[in-house]
Design a protein around this motif. Sequence first.
Motif, short mmCIF file in Angstrom:
data_model
loop_
_atom_site.label_atom_id
_atom_site.label_comp_id
_atom_site.label_asym_id
_atom_site.label_seq_id
_atom_site.Cartn_x
_atom_site.Cartn_y
_atom_site.Cartn_z
N ALA A 116 0.82 -1.21 0.00
CA ALA A 116 0.00 0.00 0.00
C ALA A 116 0.86 1.26 0.00
O ALA A 116 0.42 2.32 -0.46
CB ALA A 116 -0.92 -0.01 1.22
N ARG A 148 -3.61 -1.16 -2.91
CA ARG A 148 -4.31 -1.67 -1.73
C ARG A 148 -5.15 -2.88 -2.13
O ARG A 148 -5.97 -2.81 -3.04
CB ARG A 148 -5.20 -0.59 -1.10
N GLU A 166 -3.74 3.53 -4.90
CA GLU A 166 -3.92 4.51 -3.83
C GLU A 166 -4.10 5.93 -4.34
O GLU A 166 -4.74 6.75 -3.70
CB GLU A 166 -2.72 4.47 -2.87
#
Length: 255
Positions: A116, A148, A166
């Motif tokens: 992430a 993610r 993201e």
Amino acid sequence: MLVAASASDRKDLIGIVDWRAEELARLGVDVRLNTYADADGVLAEKPDAVIVATGGIPDMEWLEGAEHCDSVWDILTGVMPAKADVLIYDETGRQAAISCALHLARLGHAVSLAMADDTLAIETPYPDRVSFRKLASELGIRVVGDLRLIKAARHGNGIAARFRHELTGAETEMTAAQLIVERGTAPVEDTYQELRARSANKGVTDIALMTGVATKGVQGLQAPGSFVLHRIGDAVASRDIYSSIYEAYRLCSQL
């Protein structure tokens, strides 16, 4: 700690356990292994203070399709064998995921790591972070950032991992024979919750006590027969070993 020390790059961590075991023996501490301490068992000891340090278990239940995934713990303990082609997802930026990736790459597995964050092992100290990046490159680990994980599903004989970027929100998919997920731990808190209502402080640790501002032992001034209850480490929330040790020191030095 035993799980973490199973990774090739972290074998020296076992010294943290070994030294403490030796100190407990030297100090004559009553250590009871293979004993589940439920609420009744704890209360039978008639304690003045109870500190719950039960740690946590891999946090997996948030993910749709978690039943198709394995945790870093599963792989390092050998509970689940690693397949030839693995995809590791890291949402903590700590050592666990990259240590597992390096361990498997050294054993000859094809390893990809999605995360992430935008930088590998971003929550580790800078020298460690650089070292991890160097080793990942040398071992041919494919690293992809800003992704993610939102879903896992069966795909033929393997797993399809669905990601959301993201920054852009765009969704992409990666496939592998095995998906290994690292998102820290969820607290093991059953005993703590059972004891809360029966404790003098309702399981609440005064921040002033932890910082040494409060009078030493102030939370020990409870009614006769009662006890104060605290919890530390991953029994509160996922964190690293250094944070847990420091938290234990700050609390216990004031009791």
